[in-house]
Design a protein around this motif. Sequence first.
Motif, PDB file in Angstrom:
ATOM      1  N   ASP A   1       0.824  -1.214   0.000  1.00 35.69           N
ATOM      2  CA  ASP A   1       0.000   0.000   0.000  1.00 35.69           C
ATOM      3  C   ASP A   1       0.855   1.259   0.000  1.00 35.69           C
ATOM      4  OD1 ASP A   1      -2.364  -1.516  -0.005  1.00 35.69           O
ATOM      5  OD2 ASP A   1      -2.218  -1.795   2.164  1.00 35.69           O
ATOM      6  N   LEU A   2       1.915   1.254  -0.824  1.00 31.85           N
ATOM      7  CA  LEU A   2       2.801   2.414  -0.922  1.00 31.85           C
ATOM      8  C   LEU A   2       2.474   3.235  -2.163  1.00 31.85           C
ATOM      9  CD1 LEU A   2       6.252   0.814  -0.027  1.00 31.85           C
ATOM     10  CD2 LEU A   2       4.790   2.183   1.443  1.00 31.85           C
ATOM     11  N   LYS A  29       2.542  -0.469  -4.630  1.00 38.04           N
ATOM     12  CA  LYS A  29       1.967  -1.700  -4.064  1.00 38.04           C
ATOM     13  C   LYS A  29       2.872  -2.242  -2.971  1.00 38.04           C
ATOM     14  CE  LYS A  29      -0.538  -2.675  -8.337  1.00 38.04           C
ATOM     15  NZ  LYS A  29      -0.782  -3.625  -9.424  1.00 38.04           N
ATOM     16  N   THR A  30       3.506  -3.403  -3.212  1.00 38.44           N
ATOM     17  CA  THR A  30       4.313  -4.050  -2.173  1.00 38.44           C
ATOM     18  C   THR A  30       5.794  -3.975  -2.525  1.00 38.44           C
ATOM     19  OG1 THR A  30       2.521  -5.577  -1.665  1.00 38.44           O
ATOM     20  CG2 THR A  30       4.728  -6.210  -0.939  1.00 38.44           C
ATOM     21  N   VAL A  31       6.619  -3.692  -1.515  1.00 39.39           N
ATOM     22  CA  VAL A  31       8.074  -3.750  -1.667  1.00 39.39           C
ATOM     23  C   VAL A  31       8.586  -4.750  -0.641  1.00 39.39           C
ATOM     24  CG1 VAL A  31      10.233  -2.472  -1.617  1.00 39.39           C
ATOM     25  CG2 VAL A  31       8.156  -1.347  -2.414  1.00 39.39           C
ATOM     26  N   GLU A  32       9.193  -5.833  -1.132  1.00 38.24           N
ATOM     27  CA  GLU A  32       9.687  -6.878  -0.241  1.00 38.24           C
ATOM     28  C   GLU A  32      10.959  -6.424   0.468  1.00 38.24           C
ATOM     29  OE1 GLU A  32       8.073  -9.566   0.351  1.00 38.24           O
ATOM     30  OE2 GLU A  32       6.609  -9.589  -1.303  1.00 38.24           O
ATOM     31  N   LYS A  33      11.284  -7.127   1.555  1.00 38.34           N
ATOM     32  CA  LYS A  33      12.514  -6.845   2.293  1.00 38.34           C
ATOM     33  C   LYS A  33      13.719  -7.055   1.368  1.00 38.34           C
ATOM     34  CE  LYS A  33      15.162  -8.218   6.367  1.00 38.34           C
ATOM     35  NZ  LYS A  33      15.216  -9.104   7.552  1.00 38.34           N
ATOM     36  N   LYS A  37      12.823  -0.941  -5.890  1.00 39.52           N
ATOM     37  CA  LYS A  37      11.936  -0.625  -7.007  1.00 39.52           C
ATOM     38  C   LYS A  37      12.331   0.726  -7.577  1.00 39.52           C
ATOM     39  CE  LYS A  37       7.875  -3.437  -6.362  1.00 39.52           C
ATOM     40  NZ  LYS A  37       6.392  -3.488  -6.351  1.00 39.52           N
ATOM     41  N   ILE A  63       2.386   5.794   2.863  1.00 39.66           N
ATOM     42  CA  ILE A  63       1.787   4.481   3.090  1.00 39.66           C
ATOM     43  C   ILE A  63       0.330   4.672   3.481  1.00 39.66           C
ATOM     44  CG2 ILE A  63       2.505   4.392   5.531  1.00 39.66           C
ATOM     45  CD1 ILE A  63       2.810   1.325   5.120  1.00 39.66           C
TER      46      ILE A  63
END
Length: 475
Positions: A1-2, A29-33, A37, A63
């Motif tokens: 939710d970014l 959207k989602t950024v993993e650890k 991006k 966020i």
Amino acid sequence: DLNLKVEVPNEFLASTISPEGNLEKIPLKTVEKGETKEIKIGGEFAKTTQISKELAFRAQLFISLPGGEFLLKKAEKRAITAQQLVSITQLINGFQNYSPFPGERLHYELTIENVSPDPLRDLMVTTLLESELFDLNSIEASKGEFKKGDNSITWRKETVPEFAYLTPGQKVKIDFWVDLDPNYLPKNLSQTNVKIRNKVLVAGFEEIFENKVNSKVAIVQEAYYRDKYKFFENYGPIPPRVNQVTTFTVVWKVQNAYNPISNIKIRASLPRQVKVLSIKPAPVGKIVTSGEYVASSAYPGIPAEFTFENDLYYGLTSQEVKYLQIILKNEVPYTYGTKTPITGYFGQTTLNAVKEFQRKYYLQPTGIVDSATRLRLNELLTKGRTIQAKEIIWEIEKLDAGVGIFSGPIVAAFQVSLTPTPDQLRKYAKIIDEVQLTATDLWTGDIIAARDSAIDNSLPDDTGLAYYERDTVRP
């Protein structure tokens, strides 16, 4: 939710945003650890923009949480407009947007053009290689000076005389060669979706060039009698024996280092003496077999797998004589006429035709189908035989970057049986042909491939086998 909000100067005319969105809200959207991006905003400055004006670019990261949007981070960068003096263009292996493969040798061609109204004097051009994928020991720049400390190549007027005085509109080409490291592997997810980058500096200006790199994929093929993975229990004589069944475990391992890939197909043909007995369920995708052995003879009416095994002579009646007559009708039609019936009886006409056949192939014309004549007959049968190989295929819809690098490889296994034929006696019998992998690189859009060697019963990966057990096929 970014979400990302970007502010650009009024003079900057934004035309493209990647990924899609608008400057007020670019969804991440989602950024993993550990993941990075990147957002690219393309455009240009209006021609009326004032020279030497300071311009600000700002970005804010939000966020979405219950209750609204909250600011996580903000950043600002400033730049000053300047009059363009030079135009810089770059080709790699003849193309502007070139996506190389790991280990490939690259030919960089830079074109420097004076786009100002005045001559440019004493130019110095420097390119900085800003990627770990470059093999710096492979650099060749005949007119440039390479400095390993900052990974730079510099061209001066001493080696490029045109740089001493470059007139308006004049273009100069310089070039260099460099290899990509075939053994480079990313250290974490932030180093996937791989690019090579170089920066060109000239006359106070810099141009940054980035090129996407195709993924480094590998397929490893192994075969075992003593299966170290315990996938299957194998049985049968080892070394294999003629007309006896021996089973083996075949293992495929897939690695994918740089970028996500899709539409993956891994396939290998099976020799005609080999059959698939059992397939272990694959961790991803599915494994299928394709096709059957479609064998045909050059002599209609003779089974494709038939061979002559007995002496044939005058007065004999048998199925082998019938097949002999079919060959004689084709090989010596002037003796065994096209209208002569195929009866299976070895009569005078067949005797005369066999003698003529023996003369044709420089054999003793005895009229008896002995071992030498059978050898020639069987050679004709083998030459005219056509066989379509059976394949085993592993189909995978998608694989993420880092498979086999940050985790273990994806492994598939199946059990095959080998039944050697007499013509394989005292030879190594092939268990499976070369395996090939093809896929689409989702980062570059290119088709990529990998392969591994065929395997015979010498079983180079099976350390549990004794030396004598790796021997050729026995009687």
